[in-house]
Motif scaffolding. Sequence first.
Motif, PDB file in Angstrom:
ATOM      1  N   ASN A 151      36.132  -3.463  -1.699  1.00 51.59           N
ATOM      2  CA  ASN A 151      35.752  -3.737  -0.380  1.00 51.59           C
ATOM      3  C   ASN A 151      34.366  -3.680  -0.282  1.00 51.59           C
ATOM      4  O   ASN A 151      33.649  -4.462   0.403  1.00 51.59           O
ATOM      5  CB  ASN A 151      36.533  -2.625   0.816  1.00 51.59           C
ATOM      6  N   ALA A 152      33.835  -2.737  -0.755  1.00 50.61           N
ATOM      7  CA  ALA A 152      32.190  -2.562  -0.491  1.00 50.61           C
ATOM      8  C   ALA A 152      31.822  -1.861  -1.932  1.00 50.61           C
ATOM      9  O   ALA A 152      32.547  -0.988  -2.486  1.00 50.61           O
ATOM     10  CB  ALA A 152      32.011  -1.663   0.636  1.00 50.61           C
ATOM     11  N   MET A 153      30.485  -2.258  -2.271  1.00 54.82           N
ATOM     12  CA  MET A 153      29.924  -1.749  -3.425  1.00 54.82           C
ATOM     13  C   MET A 153      28.383  -1.632  -3.329  1.00 54.82           C
ATOM     14  O   MET A 153      27.768  -2.439  -2.951  1.00 54.82           O
ATOM     15  CB  MET A 153      30.648  -2.427  -4.807  1.00 54.82           C
ATOM     16  N   GLY A 154      27.918  -0.426  -3.676  1.00 51.04           N
ATOM     17  CA  GLY A 154      26.539  -0.515  -3.757  1.00 51.04           C
ATOM     18  C   GLY A 154      25.825   0.793  -4.331  1.00 51.04           C
ATOM     19  O   GLY A 154      26.337   1.530  -5.108  1.00 51.04           O
ATOM     20  N   TRP A 155      24.696   1.019  -3.680  1.00 54.31           N
ATOM     21  CA  TRP A 155      23.888   2.200  -4.251  1.00 54.31           C
ATOM     22  C   TRP A 155      23.380   2.997  -3.135  1.00 54.31           C
ATOM     23  O   TRP A 155      23.014   2.802  -2.171  1.00 54.31           O
ATOM     24  CB  TRP A 155      22.480   1.740  -5.144  1.00 54.31           C
ATOM     25  N   TYR A 156      23.428   4.316  -3.663  1.00 56.93           N
ATOM     26  CA  TYR A 156      22.923   5.751  -2.987  1.00 56.93           C
ATOM     27  C   TYR A 156      21.939   6.316  -3.805  1.00 56.93           C
ATOM     28  O   TYR A 156      22.148   6.182  -4.986  1.00 56.93           O
ATOM     29  CB  TYR A 156      23.998   6.452  -2.480  1.00 56.93           C
ATOM     30  N   ARG A 157      21.000   7.229  -3.270  1.00 60.20           N
ATOM     31  CA  ARG A 157      20.409   7.859  -4.216  1.00 60.20           C
ATOM     32  C   ARG A 157      20.239   9.539  -3.612  1.00 60.20           C
ATOM     33  O   ARG A 157      20.460   9.457  -2.518  1.00 60.20           O
ATOM     34  CB  ARG A 157      18.962   7.459  -4.434  1.00 60.20           C
ATOM     35  N   GLN A 158      19.852  10.384  -4.417  1.00 60.07           N
ATOM     36  CA  GLN A 158      19.917  11.829  -4.087  1.00 60.07           C
ATOM     37  C   GLN A 158      18.639  12.495  -4.661  1.00 60.07           C
ATOM     38  O   GLN A 158      18.682  12.303  -5.976  1.00 60.07           O
ATOM     39  CB  GLN A 158      21.108  12.752  -4.098  1.00 60.07           C
ATOM     40  N   ALA A 159      17.652  12.799  -3.854  1.00 60.14           N
ATOM     41  CA  ALA A 159      16.396  13.521  -4.460  1.00 60.14           C
ATOM     42  C   ALA A 159      16.470  15.056  -4.418  1.00 60.14           C
ATOM     43  O   ALA A 159      17.445  15.381  -3.615  1.00 60.14           O
ATOM     44  CB  ALA A 159      15.111  13.205  -3.713  1.00 60.14           C
TER      45      ALA A 159
END
Length: 121
Positions: free
Chosen positions: A32-40
């Motif tokens: 359905n949805a796909m992408g990127w996240y980040r965590q510092a």
Amino acid sequence: QVQLVESGGGLVQAGGSLRLSCTASGSIFRINAMGWYRQAPGKQRELVAVFTSGGNQNYGSSVKGRFTISRDNAKKTVYLQMDSLKPEDTAVYYCNANLRVGISTTPQDYWGQGTQVTVSS
């Protein structure tokens, strides 16, 4: 079993570029949805860029104009081209997919293991 495998992280100087890849594999009926996240370190996970269920692209405000998300649907792969990188982009980048494993199943979120991106000043 669904897996998301990321690649492409590393160390780069400020102003440089990196390209991340994420491929989904396993028993997948529909993404359905796909992408990127980040965590510092010490911060909450935040949106970087995502293809929504409607096919639109959403970007986090801090990366607009510098990062570009793209995809290859046949390969179940998304890419993140990161240009003009800044030290504040340093984080672990996680791939996320909201998908269904069967025609009658409920969509669920899956996460990759994360890839480190470090931008030196």
